[in-house]
Write a protein that holds these residues in place. Structure first.
Motif, PDB file in Angstrom:
ATOM      1  N   ALA A 112       7.836 -60.134 125.579  1.00 16.15           N
ATOM      2  CA  ALA A 112       7.111 -60.983 124.627  1.00 16.15           C
ATOM      3  C   ALA A 112       6.505 -62.203 125.303  1.00 16.15           C
ATOM      4  N   THR A 113       7.165 -62.707 126.320  1.00 17.06           N
ATOM      5  CA  THR A 113       6.703 -63.901 127.020  1.00 17.06           C
ATOM      6  C   THR A 113       7.123 -63.800 128.477  1.00 17.06           C
ATOM      7  N   GLN A 114       6.364 -64.377 129.345  1.00 14.43           N
ATOM      8  CA  GLN A 114       6.733 -64.368 130.764  1.00 14.43           C
ATOM      9  C   GLN A 114       7.630 -65.558 131.114  1.00 14.43           C
ATOM     10  N   ASN A 115       7.949 -66.381 130.134  1.00 11.39           N
ATOM     11  CA  ASN A 115       8.748 -67.573 130.356  1.00 11.39           C
ATOM     12  C   ASN A 115      10.228 -67.210 130.282  1.00 11.39           C
ATOM     13  N   LEU A 116      10.952 -67.426 131.365  1.00 10.47           N
ATOM     14  CA  LEU A 116      12.366 -67.067 131.419  1.00 10.47           C
ATOM     15  C   LEU A 116      13.193 -67.865 130.427  1.00 10.47           C
ATOM     16  N   ASP A 117      12.873 -69.149 130.243  1.00  8.63           N
ATOM     17  CA  ASP A 117      13.623 -69.971 129.281  1.00  8.63           C
ATOM     18  C   ASP A 117      13.490 -69.415 127.868  1.00  8.63           C
ATOM     19  N   ASP A 118      12.292 -68.974 127.510  1.00 10.09           N
ATOM     20  CA  ASP A 118      12.087 -68.367 126.191  1.00 10.09           C
ATOM     21  C   ASP A 118      12.840 -67.044 126.082  1.00 10.09           C
ATOM     22  N   ALA A 119      12.893 -66.300 127.160  1.00 13.39           N
ATOM     23  CA  ALA A 119      13.625 -65.032 127.163  1.00 13.39           C
ATOM     24  C   ALA A 119      15.130 -65.276 127.010  1.00 13.39           C
ATOM     25  N   GLU A 175      16.384 -67.668 125.268  1.00 16.15           N
ATOM     26  CA  GLU A 175      16.562 -67.946 123.838  1.00 16.15           C
ATOM     27  C   GLU A 175      16.667 -66.639 123.049  1.00 16.15           C
ATOM     28  N   VAL A 176      15.936 -65.605 123.469  1.00 18.76           N
ATOM     29  CA  VAL A 176      16.042 -64.290 122.832  1.00 18.76           C
ATOM     30  C   VAL A 176      17.441 -63.706 123.074  1.00 18.76           C
ATOM     31  N   CYS A 177      17.969 -63.906 124.275  1.00 16.36           N
ATOM     32  CA  CYS A 177      19.345 -63.465 124.576  1.00 16.36           C
ATOM     33  C   CYS A 177      20.337 -64.166 123.652  1.00 16.36           C
ATOM     34  N   ARG A 178      20.141 -65.468 123.457  1.00 19.46           N
ATOM     35  CA  ARG A 178      21.026 -66.221 122.572  1.00 19.46           C
ATOM     36  C   ARG A 178      21.012 -65.642 121.156  1.00 19.46           C
ATOM     37  N   LEU A 179      19.840 -65.252 120.683  1.00 14.82           N
ATOM     38  CA  LEU A 179      19.757 -64.653 119.343  1.00 14.82           C
ATOM     39  C   LEU A 179      20.555 -63.355 119.288  1.00 14.82           C
ATOM     40  N   ALA A 180      20.459 -62.548 120.334  1.00 11.16           N
ATOM     41  CA  ALA A 180      21.193 -61.285 120.375  1.00 11.16           C
ATOM     42  C   ALA A 180      22.704 -61.521 120.435  1.00 11.16           C
ATOM     43  N   LEU A 181      23.111 -62.646 120.996  1.00 10.38           N
ATOM     44  CA  LEU A 181      24.531 -62.979 121.137  1.00 10.38           C
ATOM     45  C   LEU A 181      24.994 -63.985 120.089  1.00 10.38           C
ATOM     46  N   SER A 182      24.228 -64.164 119.038  1.00  8.78           N
ATOM     47  CA  SER A 182      24.482 -65.242 118.080  1.00  8.78           C
ATOM     48  C   SER A 182      25.875 -65.189 117.455  1.00  8.78           C
ATOM     49  N   ARG A 183      26.347 -64.029 117.101  1.00  8.18           N
ATOM     50  CA  ARG A 183      27.671 -63.943 116.475  1.00  8.18           C
ATOM     51  C   ARG A 183      28.757 -64.401 117.463  1.00  8.18           C
ATOM     52  N   VAL A 184      28.624 -64.024 118.717  1.00  6.29           N
ATOM     53  CA  VAL A 184      29.582 -64.451 119.745  1.00  6.29           C
ATOM     54  C   VAL A 184      29.502 -65.965 119.941  1.00  6.29           C
ATOM     55  N   ILE A 185      28.280 -66.496 119.994  1.00  9.93           N
ATOM     56  CA  ILE A 185      28.092 -67.933 120.194  1.00  9.93           C
ATOM     57  C   ILE A 185      28.775 -68.711 119.072  1.00  9.93           C
ATOM     58  N   CYS A 186      28.511 -68.326 117.837  1.00  8.28           N
ATOM     59  CA  CYS A 186      29.077 -69.062 116.701  1.00  8.28           C
ATOM     60  C   CYS A 186      30.585 -68.874 116.587  1.00  8.28           C
ATOM     61  N   SER A 187      31.074 -67.679 116.888  1.00 11.54           N
ATOM     62  CA  SER A 187      32.514 -67.421 116.741  1.00 11.54           C
ATOM     63  C   SER A 187      33.356 -68.317 117.644  1.00 11.54           C
ATOM     64  N   ARG A 188      32.783 -68.785 118.725  1.00 15.33           N
ATOM     65  CA  ARG A 188      33.514 -69.648 119.657  1.00 15.33           C
ATOM     66  C   ARG A 188      33.708 -71.061 119.107  1.00 15.33           C
ATOM     67  N   PHE A 214       8.694 -83.971 126.643  1.00 11.53           N
ATOM     68  CA  PHE A 214       8.578 -84.537 127.979  1.00 11.53           C
ATOM     69  C   PHE A 214       9.033 -83.427 128.914  1.00 11.53           C
ATOM     70  N   VAL A 215       8.133 -82.934 129.744  1.00 12.61           N
ATOM     71  CA  VAL A 215       8.437 -81.777 130.582  1.00 12.61           C
ATOM     72  C   VAL A 215       9.151 -82.227 131.853  1.00 12.61           C
ATOM     73  N   THR A 216      10.308 -81.610 132.091  1.00 11.87           N
ATOM     74  CA  THR A 216      11.098 -81.876 133.289  1.00 11.87           C
ATOM     75  C   THR A 216      11.218 -80.571 134.079  1.00 11.87           C
ATOM     76  N   THR A 217      11.879 -80.634 135.211  1.00  2.00           N
ATOM     77  CA  THR A 217      12.090 -79.416 136.000  1.00  2.00           C
ATOM     78  C   THR A 217      13.011 -78.441 135.272  1.00  2.00           C
ATOM     79  N   GLN A 218      13.795 -78.939 134.309  1.00  2.00           N
ATOM     80  CA  GLN A 218      14.698 -78.083 133.550  1.00  2.00           C
ATOM     81  C   GLN A 218      14.062 -77.576 132.264  1.00  2.00           C
ATOM     82  N   GLY A 219      12.843 -77.990 131.981  1.00  2.00           N
ATOM     83  CA  GLY A 219      12.168 -77.564 130.764  1.00  2.00           C
ATOM     84  C   GLY A 219      11.797 -78.758 129.912  1.00  2.00           C
ATOM     85  N   PRO A 220      11.236 -78.494 128.732  1.00  2.00           N
ATOM     86  CA  PRO A 220      10.820 -79.602 127.863  1.00  2.00           C
ATOM     87  C   PRO A 220      12.013 -80.304 127.225  1.00  2.00           C
ATOM     88  N   VAL A 221      11.995 -81.614 127.285  1.00  2.00           N
ATOM     89  CA  VAL A 221      13.033 -82.447 126.679  1.00  2.00           C
ATOM     90  C   VAL A 221      12.397 -83.196 125.523  1.00  2.00           C
TER      91      VAL A 221
END
Length: 176
Positions: free
Chosen positions: A40-47, A49-62, A88-95
């Protein structure tokens, strides 16, 4: 995934998930969702975020309280909008690109609300929009690494959320 990401990019994605306390045991789900995100996007940070959505139940259960609910500090929509519209764009992404004084007040509010929640025996999460999640995480990560930042999209529909506070700029509090 080999056609979409190098081994180094997969390692970066895993590092990003681990840095936020997301377990990486479900490697097949991570690879599949990373591939979907990179298609969907060539941006690894956005990808990631897609992983986080797929793991959402695990993330919240913690982060569930003893009664099975998620204790959340929400973010006022005007504050979310400011973070998204003025990055504000940094080397780690937008803040979140708030003025220094506003950012300091925001961090003070995070501290005060988190301390109150912890005194009451709860582990709070910051709950925000998917668009503002990453920038708010980067803003709060240095001072509040132990407070997870979760997007509304990552909360499963059957999970009860108890709002224990709201982050807002002073003008927003008086208008609310």
């Amino acid at each position: 995934v080999p056609d979409l990401a190098s081994v180094g990019q997969v390692q970066q994605a895993l590092r990003a998930l681990l840095a936020e306390g997301v377990p990486v045991r479900d490697f097949s789900t991570i690879l599949e969702s990373l591939g979907d995100g990179l298609r969907a996007t060539q941006n690894l940070d956005d990808a990631v975020e897609v992983c986080r959505l797929a793991l959402s139940r695990v993330i919240c259960s913690r982060h569930l309280s003893s009664d099975g609910s998620l204790r959340a500090i929400t973010v006022h929509p005007d504050l979310e909008r400011q973070c998204v519209e003025s990055p504000f764009v940094t080397t780690q992404g937008p803040v979140c690109g708030l003025q220094v004084g506003l950012a300091m007040r925001l961090l003070t509010q995070v501290r005060d609300l988190a301390e109150a929640a912890m005194r009451a025996g709860h582990q709070p999460v910051l709950l925000t929009s998917p668009q503002a999640r990453r920038s708010l995480r980067l803003l709060t990560a240095r001072d509040f690494a132990g407070i997870p930042v979760v997007s509304h999209a990552e909360v499963p529909p059957d999970l009860q959320v108890q709002v224990i506070g709201q982050l807002a700029l002073q003008a927003e509090l008086s208008a609310a």
